[in-house]
Structure formats: structure tokens, C-alpha cells
Design a protein around this motif. Structure first.
Motif, short mmCIF file in Angstrom:
data_model
loop_
_atom_site.label_atom_id
_atom_site.label_comp_id
_atom_site.label_asym_id
_atom_site.label_seq_id
_atom_site.Cartn_x
_atom_site.Cartn_y
_atom_site.Cartn_z
N ASP A 19 0.82 4.19 -2.85
CA ASP A 19 0.60 5.61 -2.54
C ASP A 19 1.75 6.47 -3.03
O ASP A 19 1.55 7.51 -3.67
N SER A 29 -5.27 -0.01 -4.78
CA SER A 29 -5.31 -0.22 -3.33
C SER A 29 -6.03 -1.49 -2.90
O SER A 29 -5.64 -2.12 -1.91
N GLN A 61 0.82 -1.21 0.00
CA GLN A 61 0.00 0.00 0.00
C GLN A 61 0.86 1.26 0.00
O GLN A 61 0.56 2.24 -0.70
#
Length: 363
Positions: free
Chosen positions: A191, A268, A187
């Protein structure tokens, strides 16, 4: 309070939360959209611009939110709501007047330019060709940067599939325990990769806008000799062209940002699925490991196909606006929305002046 009035105040509360967060363009955009909604959905708006009642209801809502904002924002909000209400009333009165003024200016401009029709046609045609040639490298660079950024993101994420499969083989009996930090790292990589991609693409929209501004300046220089006696009308049309360019550039930045966020939203779930698989039977974990690379590749490729043409679309949009200007100068007839663009510009200028005065008063 009507839903639109409530929406206006809630957004203004968010915009004016602190001195550093106040943006004249953002506030102007909110107010203008509110004005347009009132105009196009009057039947759905109970208050119908009855200023005394509207102001009373807005202030009631503000009182319930004052504890959540600082003193600067509180003072700004007290003045911003009546300012917006009064501004709408003035613009409602100015709208028809401005529409008639623009039509008169265009008719006069067309009459003055008609002896030079061939030269004007040639000048705008030359400007269109130059704009296409000047925007082409920016559009190509945007496409190339989308390709590079998408490739970098894909290469940053692809090793996770191989690493996951390798760890599953090495820790067959304790995969869940050894892989728990893995989902968080995936994750974090998603990001950081998306944020890097957005940071690389955003400046290219500014480059496109700057080139259009130069093109408008060149067009002004080219047409001015033919419109010596009607410079005001010509300048108003060019101001509208500049506003359309600003809006197109803002839309381009918004599209790039939204595409990046859409990419994040599609990637995600991979991290979340991995967290869920770690708590289930090993078979689902193995299946996820096998298809991780494929899903990353498909998602990033979909983003690349979506975002790559944005530069070309921007150029086509601006060329269309120049063609519309040429047609208006030929016919002497204003478009139905000409005055709305100029009213929007007036809102931007008045909001900027209002916020500047408010900040000076505070300091």
C-alpha cells in the motif's frame, strides 16, 4: 425512476456530501455524462427529459437520502437537481444553434485566412514542431519516473521473499506462529509503495498540461495577426483546443492513478495467499516463498511497460488535435463534435458559477 436519473442523483449525493468535497469540475463531469447518455440512449430512457416528471422522481429519491447528509449538502441538492434539469433543457435548445454558429464562423474564418494560407500552415506547423519538442522532455521524465518508481517498489518488496525463506528455515517447527505478522507487513508495504508511486507520477501530468497551455497561447499570438476581423471564431477554436488539452491531461492523470490501483490489486493477493498458506500445510508456504520474488518482479514490470509510454501518447493526442485544427482552417468545415466540446465547456462554467453562488449564499 430511470436508471440514468438514479445514477445522476446518487453520484451527486456523493459529490455534494460536504462543503469541502464539492468540486465544480466533478459535478460538471457527472452532469455532462448524464446529458450525453440521455442523448445517445434516448430509447433506453423512459422519462425522455420530461422535466416535471424527472424532477419529481429525483426529489423523491433525495428525500430518502436527506438524513445521511448535512444541512449544506441538503440545501445544495435541493437546488442542484432542478438546476441540472433546466440546464439540460437550455443546452438542448442551444445545440443546433451553436452547431450552425460554429460552422458559420469557421467558413468566415477560412475565407479571411485563405489569402494567408501558406503563413497559417507554416505557423501551425511550427507550433506542432515546437509542441513536440517541448513535450518530449516531459514525456521522457514521465517514462524515467515510471522506471524509478517501479524499481523502488520492486526493491522494497523483493526482500520479503528472502526474509520469508530465511524464517522458514529458522523456525521450521513453528513457522505459522512466527510469520503471522509478516502478511500484514507485506500488505502495508504494498500500500505505501503504490501510494508513493502515485504521488511521484501525478505532478508530471500537470507539467504536460501547463506546457500545452503555453503552446496554445503561442499559437494564438501567431495566428491573431491574420484573423483581426474574425477573432471570435479563432478564439472559439482555440478554446476548444484548450478544452481538449484539459481533457487529455485529466485522462492522463486518470490512467496513471488507475494503473497504480491495478498494480495494488495485482500485488495484494500475495499477502492474502500468505495468510492462507500460514493456515495450511508447510509445503504451500514454501512454494509461495520460492515464487514471491518472481511474482513481484513480473507484476511491477507489467506496470512499468504499461505506464511508461503514457507521456508519448499524450503528446501524440495533442499533435493530432492541432492537425485537425489545421484541416478545419483549410476547409472551413466544422467537425461533427465541435459544438459538443463547447457545450461541455459551457456546462463547466455554469456549474462553477452555480456552486460559487451556492457557497456564497451559505456563508
Amino acid at each position: 425512476m430511470s436508471p440514468k436519473a438514479a445514477t445522476l442523483v446518487l453520484v451527486l449525493l456523493a459529490v455534494a456530501g460536504s462543503r469541502a468535497d464539492v468540486s465544480a469540475d466533478q459535478v460538471a463531469s457527472v452532469i455532462w455524462k448524464y446529458f450525453m447518455e440521455l442523448g445517445t440512449n434516448a430509447k433506453d430512457t423512459v422519462d425522455q427529459l420530461q422535466q416535471a416528471e424527472l424532477t419529481k422522481q429525483l426529489n423523491t429519491l433525495l428525500q430518502s437520502n436527506l438524513e445521511t447528509v448535512n444541512s449544506y449538502a441538503t440545501d445544495l441538492q435541493r437546488r442542484l437537481v432542478p438546476f441540472a434539469t433546466e440546464l439540460q433543457a437550455r443546452l438542448a435548445q442551444d445545440s443546433q444553434r451553436l452547431k450552425e454558429q460554429i460552422q458559420g464562423e469557421l467558413a468566415e474564418l477560412q475565407a479571411k485566412l485563405s489569402p494567408y494560407a501558406d503563413e497559417v500552415h507554416q505557423q501551425i506547423g511550427t507550433n506542432i514542431r515546437q509542441l513536440q519538442a517541448q513535450l518530449s522532455p516531459y514525456a521522457e521524465e514521465l517514462r524515467a519516473q515510471v522506471d524509478r518508481s517501479a524499481g523502488e517498489l520492486r526493491r522494497a518488496l523483493e526482500p520479503y521473499g528472502a526474509e520469508l525463506r530465511e524464517r522458514l528455515q529458522e523456525h521450521a517447527g513453528s513457522a505459522q506462529a512466527s510469520l503471522r505478522p509478516y502478511a500484514d507487513r507485506l500488505q502495508q508495504q504494498i500500500d505505501s509503495g503504490v501510494e508513493s508511486l502515485q504521488g511521484q507520477l501525478a505532478p508530471l501530468a500537470d507539467g504536460l498540461k501547463a506546457q500545452v497551455e503555453r503552446s496554445v497561447a503561442e499559437l494564438r499570438r501567431g495566428l491573431s495577426p491574420y484573423a483581426q476581423e474574425v477573432q471570435g471564431g479563432l478564439e472559439r477554436q482555440l478554446a476548444r483546443l484548450s478544452l481538449q488539452a484539459e481533457r487529455a491531461a485529466a485522462e492522463l492523470r486518470g490512467r496513471l492513478a488507475a494503473s497504480g490501483e491495478e498494480l495494488r490489486a495485482q500485488l495484494s493477493p500475495l499477502a492474502q495467499e500468505l495468510r492462507e498458506a500460514l493456515g495450511s500445510e508447510g509445503e504451500s508456504l514454501h512454494q509461495l516463498a520460492q515464487r514471491l520474488d518472481e511474482r513481484v518482479g513480473q507484476t511491477v514490470e507489467a506496470f512499468r511497460r504499461q505506464a511508461a509510454p503514457y507521456g508519448e501518447l499524450f503528446g501524440q493526442q495533442l499533435v493530432q488535435r492541432l492537425e485537425e485544427l489545421r484541416q478545419k482552417l483549410d476547409s472551413g468545415t466544422a467537425g461533427v463534435e465541435d459544438h459538443l466540446d463547447l457545450l461541455e465547456k459551457e456546462v463547466q462554467e455554469k456549474v462553477a458559477s452555480f456552486l460559487s453562488t451556492a457557497e456564497q449564499a451559505e456563508s
